[in-house]
Design an enzyme around this catalytic site. Structure first.
Site, PDB file in Angstrom:
ATOM      1  N   ARG A 101       0.808  -1.196  -0.322  1.00  0.00           N
ATOM      2  CA  ARG A 101       0.176  -0.172   0.159  1.00  0.00           C
ATOM      3  C   ARG A 101       1.107   1.313  -0.756  1.00  0.00           C
ATOM      4  O   ARG A 101       1.387   1.400   0.838  1.00  0.00           O
ATOM      5  CB  ARG A 101      -1.428  -0.385   0.880  1.00  0.00           C
ATOM      6  CG  ARG A 101      -1.947   1.263   1.355  1.00  0.00           C
ATOM      7  CD  ARG A 101      -2.692   1.175   2.287  1.00  0.00           C
ATOM      8  NE  ARG A 101      -3.808   0.464   1.510  1.00  0.00           N
ATOM      9  CZ  ARG A 101      -5.226   0.472   2.348  1.00  0.00           C
ATOM     10  NH1 ARG A 101      -5.226   0.628   3.254  1.00  0.00           N
ATOM     11  NH2 ARG A 101      -6.117  -0.437   1.655  1.00  0.00           N
ATOM     12  N   HIS A 128      -7.417   1.163  -6.674  1.00  0.00           N
ATOM     13  CA  HIS A 128      -7.849   0.683  -5.470  1.00  0.00           C
ATOM     14  C   HIS A 128      -7.646  -1.176  -6.119  1.00  0.00           C
ATOM     15  O   HIS A 128      -9.048  -1.779  -6.249  1.00  0.00           O
ATOM     16  CB  HIS A 128      -8.319   1.011  -4.355  1.00  0.00           C
ATOM     17  CG  HIS A 128      -8.314   0.193  -3.501  1.00  0.00           C
ATOM     18  ND1 HIS A 128      -7.388  -0.474  -2.688  1.00  0.00           N
ATOM     19  CD2 HIS A 128      -8.715   0.461  -2.337  1.00  0.00           C
ATOM     20  CE1 HIS A 128      -7.106  -1.335  -2.135  1.00  0.00           C
ATOM     21  NE2 HIS A 128      -8.415  -0.696  -0.587  1.00  0.00           N
ATOM     22  N   GLN A 131      -9.186  -3.577  -4.041  1.00  0.00           N
ATOM     23  CA  GLN A 131     -10.787  -3.414  -2.910  1.00  0.00           C
ATOM     24  C   GLN A 131     -12.060  -4.085  -4.648  1.00  0.00           C
ATOM     25  O   GLN A 131     -13.090  -4.275  -4.230  1.00  0.00           O
ATOM     26  CB  GLN A 131     -10.545  -1.967  -3.068  1.00  0.00           C
ATOM     27  CG  GLN A 131     -11.851  -1.556  -2.605  1.00  0.00           C
ATOM     28  CD  GLN A 131     -12.949  -2.333  -1.455  1.00  0.00           C
ATOM     29  OE1 GLN A 131     -11.964  -2.385  -0.233  1.00  0.00           O
ATOM     30  NE2 GLN A 131     -13.786  -2.800  -1.572  1.00  0.00           N
ATOM     31  N   ASP A 222     -18.137   6.828  -1.969  1.00  0.00           N
ATOM     32  CA  ASP A 222     -17.249   6.631  -0.977  1.00  0.00           C
ATOM     33  C   ASP A 222     -16.445   7.055  -0.233  1.00  0.00           C
ATOM     34  O   ASP A 222     -16.903   8.432  -0.554  1.00  0.00           O
ATOM     35  CB  ASP A 222     -15.850   6.491  -2.109  1.00  0.00           C
ATOM     36  CG  ASP A 222     -14.096   5.242  -1.421  1.00  0.00           C
ATOM     37  OD1 ASP A 222     -13.862   5.012  -0.109  1.00  0.00           O
ATOM     38  OD2 ASP A 222     -12.788   5.653  -2.010  1.00  0.00           O
ATOM     39  N   CYS A 268     -16.643   0.909   0.099  1.00  0.00           N
ATOM     40  CA  CYS A 268     -15.283   0.164   0.664  1.00  0.00           C
ATOM     41  C   CYS A 268     -14.882   0.030   1.668  1.00  0.00           C
ATOM     42  O   CYS A 268     -14.216  -0.601   2.290  1.00  0.00           O
ATOM     43  CB  CYS A 268     -14.526   0.831  -0.552  1.00  0.00           C
ATOM     44  SG  CYS A 268     -13.765   2.003  -0.032  1.00  0.00           S
ATOM     45  N   ARG A 296     -12.951  -9.610   0.287  1.00  0.00           N
ATOM     46  CA  ARG A 296     -11.923  -8.922   0.254  1.00  0.00           C
ATOM     47  C   ARG A 296     -10.381  -9.883   0.080  1.00  0.00           C
ATOM     48  O   ARG A 296      -9.686 -10.275  -0.127  1.00  0.00           O
ATOM     49  CB  ARG A 296     -11.257  -7.770   1.234  1.00  0.00           C
ATOM     50  CG  ARG A 296     -12.062  -6.215   0.356  1.00  0.00           C
ATOM     51  CD  ARG A 296     -11.430  -5.686  -0.328  1.00  0.00           C
ATOM     52  NE  ARG A 296      -9.820  -5.342  -0.389  1.00  0.00           N
ATOM     53  CZ  ARG A 296      -9.092  -4.762  -0.041  1.00  0.00           C
ATOM     54  NH1 ARG A 296     -10.015  -3.545   1.165  1.00  0.00           N
ATOM     55  NH2 ARG A 296      -8.060  -4.315   0.444  1.00  0.00           N
TER      56      ARG A 296
HETATM   57  N1   CP Z   1     -10.996  -0.597   2.061  1.00  0.00           N
HETATM   58  C1   CP Z   1     -10.198  -0.512   2.336  1.00  0.00           C
HETATM   59  O1   CP Z   1      -8.903  -0.266   1.737  1.00  0.00           O
HETATM   60  O2   CP Z   1     -10.024  -0.417   4.191  1.00  0.00           O
HETATM   61  P1   CP Z   1      -8.417   0.121   4.136  1.00  0.00           P
HETATM   62  O3   CP Z   1      -8.577   1.245   4.232  1.00  0.00           O
HETATM   63  O4   CP Z   1      -8.945  -0.490   6.492  1.00  0.00           O
HETATM   64  O5   CP Z   1      -7.663  -1.468   4.138  1.00  0.00           O
END
Ligand code: CP
Length: 314
Positions: A101, A128, A131, A222, A268, A296
């Site tokens: 990430r 992403h 996701q 979102d 998400c 996920r």
């Molecule tokens: N939706 C998502 O990626 O959640 P986090 O930021 O908690 O990983």
């Protein structure tokens, strides 16, 4: 060729459908894949906070019989100036795959360029994909069990952000119609939209949330303030002005009534009730957010198996 998973647009419709199919099988029969990645080690590297990505990847790696190494850049020499290229080369000697990430999409591209093992994008400022693979899996469960999405109209309301970009790429790959209703100043990246349209995606841009949501099968939104922005990072924005622009795009109960009667609501997470959606919508009967969060785990297990060429769910 190394199978990285940087963006949905990097793979064919058939490959992506197979990943969704594998994820559905893994969800139904988790024991069938409990040794798929036995003996492997998978690094999970975070430059930003996470609840879902961190936990679902760590649990997923364990469930596939591999060992997760959860790392953060500040605890590594990466945080003190060691280059991404050198980090990629060193990590490639120790582990079998890296999920990262990252603040900036270029970091993931550079890591993948120098790594001799698969690199998986666990969120950047641009996209992403993990996701949205989980989201498509959720749509399949609720609306398209045969993985035929062509009859579906999916509507995104809010900021044309990184998650929206992956939805745009998914529209081209999976064949649903996607409308993104955003303020004009927060439209998604035009080059990502153009590329998806050129690949056959049916994608509409709108600034009219009521018109966009009418008869929608799936409604998605979102958080209005992304992590990079709220942490004063590279995406720093004027939060008050941003929020003002987005007010008309809140998924209210009134807007949701314009969607198809059996429409589902997706987010998400994390969600900020009263900002991007009314609490009554988030916690209402049409919301599928908890299934979406669970997926996920399953979708990412399928992605990891695909990247490591162990993608028959069994
Ligand atoms: N939706 C998502 O990626 O959640 P986090 O930021 O908690 O990983």
């Amino acid at each position: 060729m190394i199978r990285h998973f940087i963006d949905i647009a990097d793979y064919s419709s058939d490959q992506l459908r197979q990943m969704i199919q594998d994820a559905l099988v893994m969800k139904a029969r988790p024991a069938s894949v409990s040794a798929k990645l036995s003996g492997m080690n998978i690094a999970l590297l975070f430059e930003k906070p996470s609840t879902r990505t961190r936990i679902s990847f760590e649990v997923g790696v364990n469930q596939l019989g591999a060992t997760p190494l959860v790392l953060d850049n500040k605890g590594m020499q990466l945080g003190r100036g060691e280059t991404v290229a050198d980090t990629a080369k060193v990590m490639s000697r120790y582990v079998d795959a890296i999920m990262i990430r990252a603040e900036n999409h270029d970091t993931v591209l550079e890591l993948s360029h120098h790594a001799s093992i698969p690199v998986i994008n666990g969120l950047t400022n641009q996209s992403h994909p993990c996701q949205v693979m989980a989201d498509v899996m959720t749509v399949a469960e609720k609306k398209a069990p045969d993985l035929n999405f062509a009859h579906l109209h999916i509507v995104w309301l809010g900021d044309g952000n990184n998650v929206a970009h992956s939805w745009i790429e998914a529209a081209a790959a999976f064949g649903f119609t996607l409308t993104l209703a955003t303020p004009d100043a927060l439209r998604p990246d035009a080059s990502i939209v153009a590329k998806a349209k050129a690949a056959g995606g049916v994608i509409h841009l709108s600034n009219d949330p009521a018109l966009a949501i009418t008869d929608a099968d799936v409604v998605v939104t979102d958080t209005w303030i992304s992590m990079g922005a709220s942490m004063g990072g590279a995406e720093h924005i004027d939060a008050a002005a941003h929020k003002n622009m987005l007010e008309p795009f809140r998924v209210t109960t009134q807007l949701m009534e314009l969607a198809a009667p059996d429409a589902i609501f997706m987010h998400c997470l994390p969600v900020y009730r009263g900002n991007e959606a009314d609490a009554e919508v988030v916690d209402g009967a049409q919301s599928v957010i908890w299934d979406e969060a669970e997926n996920r785990l399953h979708a990412q297990k399928a992605i990891m198996c695909f990247c490591l060429d162990k993608n028959n769910a069994g």
